[in-house]
Design a protein around this motif. Structure first.
Motif, mmCIF file in Angstrom:
data_model
loop_
_atom_site.group_PDB
_atom_site.id
_atom_site.type_symbol
_atom_site.label_atom_id
_atom_site.label_comp_id
_atom_site.label_asym_id
_atom_site.label_seq_id
_atom_site.Cartn_x
_atom_site.Cartn_y
_atom_site.Cartn_z
ATOM 1 N N CYS A 8 0.865 -1.191 0.000
ATOM 2 C CA CYS A 8 0.000 0.000 0.000
ATOM 3 C C CYS A 8 0.900 1.239 0.000
ATOM 4 O O CYS A 8 1.791 1.365 0.849
ATOM 5 C CB CYS A 8 -0.897 -0.023 1.234
ATOM 6 S SG CYS A 8 -1.738 1.532 1.522
ATOM 7 N N CYS A 11 0.198 3.359 3.653
ATOM 8 C CA CYS A 11 0.664 2.901 4.965
ATOM 9 C C CYS A 11 1.925 2.038 4.886
ATOM 10 O O CYS A 11 2.601 1.839 5.901
ATOM 11 C CB CYS A 11 -0.447 2.140 5.688
ATOM 12 S SG CYS A 11 -0.864 0.573 4.896
ATOM 13 N N HIS A 20 -8.374 -2.846 0.623
ATOM 14 C CA HIS A 20 -7.435 -2.285 1.590
ATOM 15 C C HIS A 20 -7.369 -0.770 1.434
ATOM 16 O O HIS A 20 -7.500 -0.024 2.425
ATOM 17 C CB HIS A 20 -6.033 -2.876 1.421
ATOM 18 C CG HIS A 20 -5.035 -2.184 2.299
ATOM 19 N ND1 HIS A 20 -4.885 -2.471 3.646
ATOM 20 C CD2 HIS A 20 -4.177 -1.144 2.046
ATOM 21 C CE1 HIS A 20 -3.988 -1.667 4.162
ATOM 22 N NE2 HIS A 20 -3.536 -0.849 3.218
ATOM 23 N N CYS A 25 -7.215 0.303 5.048
ATOM 24 C CA CYS A 25 -5.956 1.005 5.311
ATOM 25 C C CYS A 25 -6.107 1.877 6.573
ATOM 26 O O CYS A 25 -7.166 2.484 6.801
ATOM 27 C CB CYS A 25 -5.589 1.871 4.112
ATOM 28 S SG CYS A 25 -4.018 2.720 4.356
HETATM 29 ZN ZN LIG Z 1 -2.549 1.036 3.617
#
Ligand SMILES: [Zn+2]
Length: 291
Positions: A8, A11, A20, A25
């Protein structure tokens, strides 16, 4: 083809997937919490269509708009991280989304007010079809003089006056007969201007219906009505239309002028101010509300 998961961008803790990024997230969770849209986390399915179906079922109107705006904001933030290496503070995002939402609601309110305003207006003059001129006519009884008077005005599609004429008709004629005389004046004006494609408009429904009828008129002044219909065949295209009094205001005003100043003019320059104001009002309405 092998799917290679990527972390991701926001994050850097989990693989990036649709669910996500938009729901799970850590960054997105803080934004959803700030928006008070808890339903987003009620169904933790990994199937995006099931998730959206659940959200769309539970949210309505205003909250659904907030959901869409928030989703777009989350996507925009992800792209900022990827392309500009900038990640927005979740609290700042919540404030930004709410401001955006309020702005859109404000625009919506303006649109509603505008529609109400337009609907509250009386029906106004409408321009003729492309390639046509419109001649409005009206007749009025002047009580002080016991006299019927007429007013006719020819305008193009932009609302500019091509010509106007007003004056007195014979005495003791009934209103219907006076309207038929005014319609005849409208056709005479069109002839004098050399127009070939014209739309004739008046506010006497009975007369307009009679003029639209292809059969011979059986009314009290059938001869005159038939003569008007006969005259209309001299044009390449000529049709008769009914308009409410508010859409026929210029012709109506001309027919109510002092009969002693009967006149004909070929532009708006010589029109009495009271008539000119109505011409301009029609033109302003055309620009503001029919574009
Ligand atoms: Zn994330």
């Amino acid at each position: 083809m092998t799917f290679i998961p990527t972390l991701c961008s926001v994050c850097r803790a989990r693989d990036e997937s649709i669910m996500h990024l938009f729901r799970d997230c850590y960054w997105a969770r803080q934004v959803w919490a700030g928006m008070n849209l808890d339903v987003v986390h009620e169904n933790l399915t990994e199937n995006v269509f099931c998730w959206l179906n659940n959200v769309f079922t539970l949210l309505h109107d205003g909250s659904l708009i907030l959901f869409i705006l928030t989703s777009y904001w989350i996507w925009s933030n992800r792209n900022k991280v990827v392309f500009e290496l900038l990640c927005e503070n979740p609290s700042a995002s919540v404030i930004g989304i709410r401001k955006w939402h309020d702005h859109l609601v404000g625009l919506d309110q303006i649109a509603i007010q505008r529609n109400r305003l337009v609907q509250s207006y009386p029906v106004k003059w409408q321009p003729p079809d492309p390639g046509f001129a419109k001649i409005n006519f009206a007749a009025s009884f002047i009580y002080g003089a016991s006299l019927n008077c007429f007013g006719v005005v020819a305008r193009n599609r932009a609302g500019f006056v091509l010509a106007a004429e007003w004056g007195k008709l014979g005495p003791d004629e009934d209103a219907y007969h006076a309207e038929a005389c005014a319609a005849n004046k409208a056709l005479e004006l069109a002839c004098s201007l050399g127009l070939q494609n014209v739309q004739i408009e008046g506010d006497c429904l009975r007369l307009i219906t009679e003029l639209q009828n292809t059969c011979s008129s059986a009314t009290s002044c059938g001869v005159l009505v038939d003569a008007v219909k006969e005259k209309s065949t001299l044009f390449d295209a000529c049709s008769f239309h009914f308009a409410k009094r508010s859409a026929n205001a210029v012709a109506d005003c001309l027919s109510r002028l002092d009969y002693s100043i009967s006149s004909k003019c070929f532009s708006d320059v010589s029109l009495p101010v009271v008539v000119l104001d109505l011409v301009h009002l029609d033109a302003i309405f055309l620009v503001k509300f029919t574009v």
